[in-house]
Design a protein around this motif. Sequence first.
Motif, short mmCIF file in Angstrom:
data_model
loop_
_atom_site.label_atom_id
_atom_site.label_comp_id
_atom_site.label_asym_id
_atom_site.label_seq_id
_atom_site.Cartn_x
_atom_site.Cartn_y
_atom_site.Cartn_z
N UNK A 1 2.66 9.17 3.89
CA UNK A 1 1.87 8.08 3.29
C UNK A 1 2.25 6.72 3.87
N UNK A 2 3.54 6.52 4.14
CA UNK A 2 3.90 5.20 4.68
C UNK A 2 3.41 5.04 6.12
N UNK A 3 3.26 6.17 6.83
CA UNK A 3 2.75 6.07 8.21
C UNK A 3 1.23 6.01 8.24
N UNK B 1 6.54 -2.68 10.04
CA UNK B 1 7.05 -2.33 8.71
C UNK B 1 6.91 -0.84 8.45
N UNK B 2 5.80 -0.28 8.89
CA UNK B 2 5.63 1.17 8.71
C UNK B 2 6.72 1.93 9.46
N UNK C 1 8.01 16.26 -1.37
CA UNK C 1 7.59 14.94 -1.84
C UNK C 1 8.06 13.85 -0.88
N UNK D 1 2.74 -5.42 10.25
CA UNK D 1 2.38 -4.30 9.38
C UNK D 1 2.81 -2.97 10.01
N UNK E 1 10.28 1.26 7.85
CA UNK E 1 10.51 1.84 6.53
C UNK E 1 10.37 3.36 6.51
N UNK F 1 13.42 5.06 5.32
CA UNK F 1 13.62 4.77 3.90
C UNK F 1 12.84 5.73 3.01
N UNK F 2 11.70 6.19 3.51
CA UNK F 2 10.85 7.07 2.70
C UNK F 2 11.51 8.42 2.44
N UNK G 1 -2.84 5.31 7.02
CA UNK G 1 -3.62 4.10 6.86
C UNK G 1 -3.02 3.30 5.71
N UNK G 2 -2.89 1.99 5.89
CA UNK G 2 -2.10 1.25 4.91
C UNK G 2 -2.77 1.11 3.57
N UNK G 3 -4.06 1.44 3.45
CA UNK G 3 -4.64 1.49 2.11
C UNK G 3 -5.70 2.58 2.09
N UNK H 1 5.66 11.51 1.18
CA UNK H 1 5.83 10.06 1.00
C UNK H 1 5.97 9.36 2.34
#
Lengths: 661, 661
Positions: free
Chosen positions: A655-657, A581-582, A648, A578, A585, A588-589, A659-661, A652
């Motif tokens: 947000x990907x870095x 992946x952060x 933005x 997890x 990606x 990519x963000x 907390x994952x939810x 974004x």
Amino acid sequence: TMLKKVLLGSLGAALVLTAGILLGHFGIQRGSTHLSHDRSLVPMCLSRELTKVPHMATSPGDEQTVQYMLKRWQDPDTGLDQAWREEYKVYLSFPDPNTPNKVTVGESWEKAYSSDQEDPEVVQPYAAYAPAGHPKGRLVYANQGKPSDYFLLNQTLNLTGTVAITRYGGEGRAGKAINAAPYGVIGVLVYTDPWDINDGKMSDNNETYPYSWYMPPSGVERGSFNTHYGDMLTPYLAAKDDTYRIPEKNITGIPPIPTQPIGFEDAYALICDVKLDIYNREELKNSANVMGVIRGSVEPDRYVIYGNHRDSWVHGAIDPSSGTSVMLEVTRVLGRMVKQGKWRPRRSIIFGSWGAEEFGLIGSTEYTEEYYSKLSERSVAYINVDIACLIAFLQVKTPGSDSSSVYDNWIRYFNRTSPAYGVIPNVGFLTGAGSDYAAFIHFLGITSMDISYTYDRTKTRARIYPAYHTAYDTFDYASKFIDPGFTSHQTVARTAGNVLMRLADSLLLPFNCSDYAETLEGYLSKAMELYTDGLAAHMISIEPLQTAVRNFRSAAARLDQLIRDSDLANETPLKVRRINDQLMLLDRAFLDPVAFPDRYGYRHVIWASSKAGQATFPGLADAYTRAASTGLDNDWKEAHRQLSILIQAIQGAAHTLGDTI
Amino acid sequence: TMLKKVLLGSLGAALVLTAGILLGHFGIQRGSTHLSHDRSLVPMCLSRELTKVPHMATSPGDEQTVQYMLKRWQDPDTGLDQAWREEYKVYLSFPDPNTPNKVTVGESWEKAYSSDQEDPEVVQPYAAYAPAGHPKGRLVYANQGKPSDYFLLNQTLNLTGTVAITRYGGEGRAGKAINAAPYGVIGVLVYTDPWDINDGKMSDNNETYPYSWYMPPSGVERGSFNTHYGDMLTPYLAAKDDTYRIPEKNITGIPPIPTQPIGFEDAYALICDVKLDIYNREELKNSANVMGVIRGSVEPDRYVIYGNHRDSWVHGAIDPSSGTSVMLEVTRVLGRMVKQGKWRPRRSIIFGSWGAEEFGLIGSTEYTEEYYSKLSERSVAYINVDIACLIAFLQVKTPGSDSSSVYDNWIRYFNRTSPAYGVIPNVGFLTGAGSDYAAFIHFLGITSMDISYTYDRTKTRARIYPAYHTAYDTFDYASKFIDPGFTSHQTVARTAGNVLMRLADSLLLPFNCSDYAETLEGYLSKAMELYTDGLAAHMISIEPLQTAVRNFRSAAARLDQLIRDSDLANETPLKVRRINDQLMLLDRAFLDPVAFPDRYGYRHVIWASSKAGQATFPGLADAYTRAASTGLDNDWKEAHRQLSILIQAIQGAAHTLGDTI
């Protein structure tokens, strides 16, 4: 290397890589060299093998190299798990083999540019994609062919019907002609000025090659004169046989008028009226990538990609064969460990030997177009080693020669002061399309790195190694003046191999997102310094950008803390996946496919190239500069749009870095 | 529901979902109902609560609903882990509260359309985004307002200066005016024809509501008259306070001439010259989403998203409150299990109550724009339940009433014959922008599903439930004629909850990629039947498309085999994660942001809407149809480009399903 102006800013780096992101965990460390147990590096014989014949894209020499690489990568003892070739049909540019391009001055002086004066058996392009034509006109010196050069010249001269002569540097190759045409200029010559490349040396009796690394008076620097990268007829689509191709008349970003590179010897001979006879023409030809893989043991669906191009202008001992030698050496060492069952990386490694890079990064770009989804989803990083060494006799001490480490040399010769770490090795940014990393970072948003060993810039003003893109870039030149004993090749192979192994093998990806935050903060403070007032005058607030960068910093700090608080090796494998992946990606963000709609392949809003020449956010910088210059309402709107896109994207990324939810 | 023509094709489905992808593993199964242990469903009181006041976007009723939902989702006993509101500032359209829109016929007849004749205290839009103006002209009947309707009419009449009256259906709302304007039509009226909605019934004495589910003569069907979805001033950007907004004059896809919906009672009264006085105006207003989450226990970084909009035209007992009731019921049941510590899903669940859907799916779209990266990377699926029930007295038997299962009803009333499975329940395709799934599937490429319980189409020709988008869509109407006893609401809640739990909780994602292959094969065979010869006549081969679909099928079969051969529960957790990622990202592989550059938010090359009306690849179908009709070389080029885009996307999808390296 399809070197462009944008790369110039980063040549000072010993290791040039995108973003500070990779820096924290291994860039700065005095790491052990994983490859040091294998000292039997053989780049010398590889280089000789690779540079025996010219291997321009689609030449017989290129095909020989394909076969050579396949043989190596399929070797039962030192090869990879799998290796194969992939074919594309791409739009290339060649001279007419029967009617050479010609430059004529009056009755007295004429020179043909098809067979090479330095290497007469080679017939090949000088200025790929420069159109055919026969302009004749008064010669004017237009400096570097920048927009400002023509603007100023036009104050005192009528440029209509003239032929401009410009020197390399300061402006992309095609730009010199694109900028000229609106003033009525009908043809462009480009030469390499000895002040830019030879520290002023220009005698062929004792100052230049074969007496030194400096380019002889007859040397001609070739290049591709297109501004977009990838096959120009198939934007965003892999150039297969049946792929739709746009009409040639819809191609943008190529010279509108005949253009020809010449040597400085000829440049200095030209006066008065000049006539160009250019017979270049375009052809669809096959070009191959050679691919090889080592399958990952734990996460085969995560890729570390390592690549370099294979084609060159003429022999290309340095560009690209120094990098190809290094790649073959890395694959040989890793391949042997894999074949012996001694090692297999956690993640998969993909090696790519790209075709037709010199025509516009074509092989690597078509590859990213064809495998877009899979590569976007799974690639951890891309490593490029093209010009492995451009050091010459001015080189800093290499580790091999006095056992000082890469780290020691790096921090000594190319450093910066970081707010977080103090003095550290400096890392450039991959803001342009200088080599095959372009499609990976700018189109796919894959964290990328370009590694080369470079020279001490206090000792030479050379724009790049002087034989660059000339017929003098030979094994002899490389072995005498660039890297005698090939010790720097070894150093680069060990460094690149080390980076590759860490990326492919470490449990936690060696990425540091707080370093990314530092870069964004630097960009922000420059943007605030330059643009706050001007934006405010048009009712545009820069404050949300500050907020976004602050949020990014918090999210990065949170993730760093989570990593520090974790015992990843002993927790569920899904946790490290997890976090990885952060990290994977994160770049990519920053992609936004509609941010720069007229610039093929540029989607990364932080690392896109910029004309503004400021160390800040490229889209905002360019749009602001334009708006401030024209004052047009629409241009201020575009500046605001670029600001919103940027905010933005940074939010974004935060947000990907986070907390994952 | 912002229902458009494109949804019509899928109304027959009991469960409407994109792609066959979800079908194989649970769509077809006679699954247990996980929610059956909680039979205390209370949609009735929820619906009453939700429909007491009108809750058009930005109305006081909407704010009351926001508060109501927050209270429920933050309830300590039955709430979610976390719930909050998110605000956007969006471009909406309203009538002038002081000057009603008016339709006038000569001296004798006049009607105001601002306070509602059925619900006089409500002042709200009829045709959102229809421009203000005062056209006066001869009335002409233009059928459904399709391009062909105006074309034919124009053969016999001069349309210049006329006001067209059209009926709902056959063409999007805005299209009726957009198609009319080029012929010189100066205004458009739209009415709901009793033949299309009431099975011909039109008497208000005994045939229509309150005597039946049929719309009374005074009923007026409202709607949003824009063709793009999301906030129109901030395409691709979340509409925050400081976000750049395009100039209003640059908005595309809205009616160019004044347009007004009316009831059929009025439509039949109109003759001769008609005058429209339209005073609509646009305003920037705040609109909120209410968000709630249940954190996943094993893979918190994988999201299953469940949503519905909150706003309605007038009361909206069915659209959207039937869906909102179902969502609140699902969250209450799951929330209680979580709060009691009895259950926590493997993956995270995100619930969204979207604002301003009726103005163009605005809340959900802004959400996807703001969280683009994170949602793209992590979302497993999106489930939409908007109009939960549109069944009425014609309904098929509900499971509650005779204990036959959803499966039994589904396969009986809406089935198809699959080459692989024989007769199975049918599933529609989400090829349009009928509700909030649009941004998820078309913009982000997230596998999506829209669930509703529908009526037996052999018993009524109604385009949709007759009170749709009128002031008659009330609690009374719903409880008497749509779902007496609310048993179908319970059925939908259990079905949707069941699907949600399986998506969130199953070790292996319940997606079947071989069903996707079956759909692609169906599309391919239709494309070959219709286009092979025409393409061949222009030297375009359809063969590479066949190859791509064949490769997709092989890759899907390979993955299925891998799944069958695995013992996923007992192998490394990274293996099932790898396979799940392949399944999750399959729909993402079909995205191409440059495939349809002029259509905001459409990036999915398989499910994009199409005008061609053929069950095949939409981009190819539309481009081919156009090329075949114009014969222009450029249009054939576009057909070829669409074919290449499609091939590359299918190949890319096959690559993501294939062996991971």
